[in-house]
Design an enzyme around this catalytic site. Structure first.
Site, PDB file in Angstrom:
ATOM      1  N   LYS A 172       0.743  -1.021   0.164  1.00 41.93           N
ATOM      2  CA  LYS A 172       0.082  -0.189  -0.104  1.00 41.93           C
ATOM      3  C   LYS A 172       1.307   1.617   0.324  1.00 41.93           C
ATOM      4  O   LYS A 172       1.755   1.256   0.475  1.00 41.93           O
ATOM      5  CB  LYS A 172      -0.691  -0.571   1.372  1.00 41.93           C
ATOM      6  N   ASP A 201      -1.464  -6.095   2.966  1.00 39.82           N
ATOM      7  CA  ASP A 201      -1.757  -5.116   4.053  1.00 39.82           C
ATOM      8  C   ASP A 201      -1.417  -6.272   5.068  1.00 39.82           C
ATOM      9  O   ASP A 201      -1.442  -7.818   5.377  1.00 39.82           O
ATOM     10  CB  ASP A 201      -3.135  -5.261   4.222  1.00 39.82           C
ATOM     11  N   HIS A 202      -0.251  -5.664   6.087  1.00 40.65           N
ATOM     12  CA  HIS A 202       0.445  -6.318   6.406  1.00 40.65           C
ATOM     13  C   HIS A 202      -0.102  -7.171   7.693  1.00 40.65           C
ATOM     14  O   HIS A 202       0.396  -7.410   8.673  1.00 40.65           O
ATOM     15  CB  HIS A 202       1.927  -5.751   7.273  1.00 40.65           C
ATOM     16  N   GLU A 240      -0.232   4.520  18.705  1.00 38.47           N
ATOM     17  CA  GLU A 240       1.765   4.164  18.152  1.00 38.47           C
ATOM     18  C   GLU A 240       2.030   5.446  19.058  1.00 38.47           C
ATOM     19  O   GLU A 240       1.457   6.749  19.055  1.00 38.47           O
ATOM     20  CB  GLU A 240       1.591   4.409  16.915  1.00 38.47           C
ATOM     21  N   ASP A 259      -3.420   6.220   6.098  1.00 33.95           N
ATOM     22  CA  ASP A 259      -2.393   5.362   6.413  1.00 33.95           C
ATOM     23  C   ASP A 259      -2.725   3.810   7.281  1.00 33.95           C
ATOM     24  O   ASP A 259      -2.543   3.124   6.871  1.00 33.95           O
ATOM     25  CB  ASP A 259      -0.860   5.970   7.079  1.00 33.95           C
ATOM     26  N   HIS A 264      -5.743  -1.465   7.288  1.00 32.08           N
ATOM     27  CA  HIS A 264      -5.485  -2.025   8.332  1.00 32.08           C
ATOM     28  C   HIS A 264      -6.896  -1.681   9.324  1.00 32.08           C
ATOM     29  O   HIS A 264      -7.466  -2.632   9.634  1.00 32.08           O
ATOM     30  CB  HIS A 264      -4.601  -1.815   9.034  1.00 32.08           C
ATOM     31  N   LYS A 364      -0.788   8.626  15.780  1.00 28.79           N
ATOM     32  CA  LYS A 364       0.966   8.582  15.714  1.00 28.79           C
ATOM     33  C   LYS A 364       0.690   9.338  17.521  1.00 28.79           C
ATOM     34  O   LYS A 364       0.360  10.541  17.742  1.00 28.79           O
ATOM     35  CB  LYS A 364       1.212   9.273  15.152  1.00 28.79           C
TER      36      LYS A 364
HETATM   37  C1  BG6 Z   1       2.019   1.316   8.438  1.00 26.34           C
HETATM   38  C2  BG6 Z   1       1.979   2.114   8.209  1.00 26.34           C
HETATM   39  O1  BG6 Z   1       1.478   0.623   6.657  1.00 26.34           O
HETATM   40  O2  BG6 Z   1       1.390   0.201   9.208  1.00 26.34           O
HETATM   41  C3  BG6 Z   1       2.580   3.509   9.387  1.00 26.34           C
HETATM   42  O3  BG6 Z   1       2.383   3.067   7.199  1.00 26.34           O
HETATM   43  C4  BG6 Z   1       2.414   2.576  10.804  1.00 26.34           C
HETATM   44  O4  BG6 Z   1       2.334   3.878   9.415  1.00 26.34           O
HETATM   45  C5  BG6 Z   1       2.074   1.353  10.757  1.00 26.34           C
HETATM   46  O5  BG6 Z   1       3.807   2.754  11.994  1.00 26.34           O
HETATM   47  C6  BG6 Z   1       2.236   0.607  11.988  1.00 26.34           C
HETATM   48  O6  BG6 Z   1       2.589  -1.216  11.922  1.00 26.34           O
HETATM   49  P1  BG6 Z   1       2.952  -2.289  13.174  1.00 26.34           P
HETATM   50  O7  BG6 Z   1       2.397  -3.210  12.873  1.00 26.34           O
HETATM   51  O8  BG6 Z   1       3.573  -1.817  14.218  1.00 26.34           O
HETATM   52  O9  BG6 Z   1       1.385  -1.411  13.416  1.00 26.34           O
END
Ligand code: BG6
Length: 518
Positions: A172, A201-202, A240, A259, A264, A364
């Protein structure tokens, strides 16, 4: 498939690595000198290497001139910093590093693709060198040209009739709104088939996110309660502590809505709220997710004003350290109007969820780095103990903790031991670490494995991307040209602007702020 069959399939479905059949193949990383390769892809491949029965060759492609050994040395340095297991095992690295090689190339240069072909023929025998996973860890503006070049150089067999297979993984953002996502999808599918395209989408690679579906559809006690009769509302928080760091320029283009919310948060929501799929098959699951995304009520401009809150972090304190506000971050405009926090209230127009508000938020520089889903059940219909504990009892709730300290806890009321009838909320807790030991593979490990094995279930289908943009586009449109109010600036280290609290208070609810533990 009836319910017992589906449960059998779910229960017998072994999701561990050993069950995945991965043929010897080559992973080609475009953007090999970038942050994603160093921080996520190589550490994930390093861990997978130890578990895969067959060797995988990994080819890095980037513009700079470097030898195989130079690239390996760079990767070793970043692995030492980013591997989830520390220190990096010297023997495991010695076994892994010969699998890495480097091929200089610019994706706009057709000759680079000829060099890549010769490189692949040199490092791997057929048919391994025709089983190709191309990972585009590059700017989205280069997705189109790269897939065009791959097709023109004969790398992509759309009919998949020849020997081997070819797949392309992209990261993405998939476009920046519905129109651009459609253009991107159209361009990519001119060069490769949708089933060859793996959109990451991780969040879908996280153990706890995968567990949502298993938890829902293999535990009848909860599935009975999973509807508007029993559930009062749902909260999903992705918080975060980190700021935007070195990604200021990227964030200025994107903001928290694009983002995190567009991808997510909406993916997690879809898994929490979708109907049970009829089969445990990729398209059945994706079909249910897309039905859910389509059932989200679109925002009118007036509703954006009353149901969506945005904020931006100002200076504050994180873990006792003073931190600057967003506008003072590198490569951020000093008068930036970009949101680093979003909270919203969604309605889902279907029989299961009519009238149940879903509250989503992400930001954030919040008070905690923690992501969780809280399902709050309806209050007891009659409070028998009003004289002892007041007219309000804490309602029951179920919390699915996505990270860190992954687990699930059920909150209910219990009697405080002693001669009085004092009541207090207590909880029952399942912790991944306590149950399974501290084995938490990185999301990228799982996703790379699935892509190599050719299973697209944990990846995003074209229509899911487009449906998600349809949810967020009206929000962006309503915000366009409107400056952030002074009250939208929240001190770093807090849970966002006051308006986010008011969003819930308006319906008699309150956020449950995740703590550091479960
Ligand atoms: C990413 C965003 O997709 O996911 C980042 O671009 C974010 O801004 C991150 O910090 C958060 O991923 P995780 O796995 O740390 O929750």
């Amino acid at each position: 498939m009836n319910q017992p069959d589906l449960l059998d399939e779910l229960l017998s479905c072994r999701l561990d690595h050993g069950q995945r059949k991965v043929e010897p193949c080559c992973v080609v990383i475009f953007g090999a000198s970038g942050d994603l390769a160093a921080r996520k892809l190589i550490p994930a491949l390093y861990h997978l290497h130890r578990e895969l029965p067959e060797p995988v060759r990994i080819v890095g492609v980037a513009r700079g001139e470097r030898s195989d050994d130079q690239w390996r040395a760079e990767l070793k340095t970043s692995l030492d910093r980013h591997s989830r297991t520390q220190p990096v095992d010297a023997a495991a690295w010695d076994a892994f590093s010969p699998c890495l090689s480097y091929c200089r190339g610019d994706v706009t240069d057709a000759e680079a693709f000829g060099r890549l072909r010769r490189h692949l023929e040199r490092i791997a025998p057929a048919p391994q060198n025709r089983r190709l996973l191309f990972y585009l860890a590059i700017s989205p503006s280069q997705f189109g040209v790269t897939s065009r070049q791959l097709e023109a150089s004969g790398f992509l067999d759309r009919s998949e009739s020849g020997e081997g297979w070819q797949r392309v993984v992209i990261e993405k953002p998939f476009g920046h709104d519905l129109a651009s996502a459609r253009r991107l999808n159209a361009e990519l599918t001119r060069h490769l088939h949708e089933r060859q395209l793996f959109r990451i989408d991780h969040y879908l690679g996280k153990e706890t996110v995968q567990n949502i579906m298993l938890f829902r559809f293999s535990n009848a006690i909860f599935e009975q309660l999973w509807n508007r009769q029993a559930i009062d509302h749902v909260q999903i928080t992705v918080g975060e502590k980190a700021g935007v760091g070195a990604r200021g320029a990227f964030y200025e283009e994107v903001g928290a809505l694009r983002d995190i919310v567009q991808n997510h948060l909406l993916q997690v929501l879809a898994l929490i709220a979708m109907e049970p799929p009829s089969r445990l098959e990729t398209e059945s699951i994706r079909d249910e997710k897309i039905k859910l995304l389509h059932a989200i009520r679109p925002f009118t401009p007036a509703e954006v004003g009353s149901q969506v809150v945005r904020g931006q972090y100002g200076p504050g304190e994180i873990d006792g350290q003073a931190v600057p506000g967003y506008r003072a971050e590198p490569r951020v405009a000093p008068d930036s109007q970009v949101e680093t926090f979003v909270a919203l209230r969604l309605a889902i127009d279907n029989w299961r969820w009519a009238g149940v508000p879903f509250f989503l938020r992400s930001g954030k520089r919040l008070a905690q780095s923690a992501s969780e889903i809280r399902i709050q059940f309806r209050p007891a219909p009659h409070v028998l103990f009003a004289a002892e504990c007041g007219p309000r009892l804490e309602p029951n709730s179920l919390t699915l903790r996505l990270q860190p300290n992954e687990g699930i806890s059920l909150h209910f009321n219990g009697k405080v031991p002693g001669s009085t009838m004092e009541i207090r909320p207590v909880r029952m807790r399942f912790s991944y670490d306590a149950e399974f030991g501290a084995y938490t593979p990185e999301a990228y490990e799982r996703l790379l494995l699935e892509a190599m094995a050719g299973d697209p279930t944990l990846f995003i289908r074209r229509d899911e991307v487009e449906a998600s943009w349809s949810v967020v586009d009206p929000i962006r449109d309503a915000w366009a040209g409107q400056s952030l109010a002074g009250t939208a600036i929240y001190p770093a280290g807090t849970w966002g602007p006051a308006a986010a609290e008011e969003l819930l208070a308006a319906t008699g609810h309150a956020w449950r702020n995740p703590g550091p533990g479960q």
